[in-house]
Scaffold this motif. Structure first.
Motif: not given
Length: 161
Positions: A65-70, A72-77, A94-96, A151-155
């Motif tokens: 996970r990384r921060p995205l504008w305060g 919010f966050r962006h996740e991947g695997v 791998i991220h979406k 959702d993508a990271a969780k899946n």
């Protein structure tokens, strides 16, 4: 009664506005930079090399996970592929995101490109799964409400068993 209905309507409209703004922020600043002409930079340019990567066995997966504008966050695997005598294993992210790929919004990039803002949330060993399995689990299409990076990271983490 009317006061309660107005409060609920205001809350609903505020939520919708936040979702729309989040979507715009994520897509304006969270997606990869595309050079003029719409071409995307790639670590792998040969179809045969891409096929080789997709067929590689994954030995470890970490949800990152990384921060995205305060708020919010962006996740991947981040995955680790199996190595061989002739080639060491490598790490890939791998991220979406909306506009991340041409025909598929879940993409793979060399983990060397990850900034130090990415943090590991969880990690697990993986058996019997390929890079292609993780990409498929991430999903083809992007939708902010129903099929986003979280959702993508969780899946994808469900591939760990």
């Amino acid at each position: 009664m009317a006061y309660s209905s107005n409060r609920h309507l205001t809350a609903l409209l505020s939520t919708v506005l936040i979702i729309i703004l989040t979507d715009q922020i994520c897509h304006s600043f969270g997606s990869p930079i595309k050079p003029k002409g719409g071409a995307r930079p790639h670590d792998i340019t040969e179809r045969s090399e891409l096929t080789k990567l997709y067929n590689k066995q994954v030995v470890r997966a970490e949800r990152v996970r990384r921060p995205l504008w305060g708020l919010f966050r962006h996740e991947g695997v981040r995955i680790q592929t199996a190595g061989s005598e002739s080639e060491p294993g490598r790490s890939w992210l791998i991220h979406k995101g909306k506009g991340y790929g041409s025909s598929h919004q879940t993409v793979v990039t060399d983990a060397e490109h990850m900034s130090n803002k990415w943090k590991v949330v969880e990690g697990r060993p993986v058996e019997g799964k390929t890079v292609a399995d993780f990409i498929k689990a991430g999903g083809r299409d992007y939708n902010l409400l129903t099929d986003n990076c979280l959702d993508a990271a969780k899946n994808m983490m469900k591939q760990t068993g």
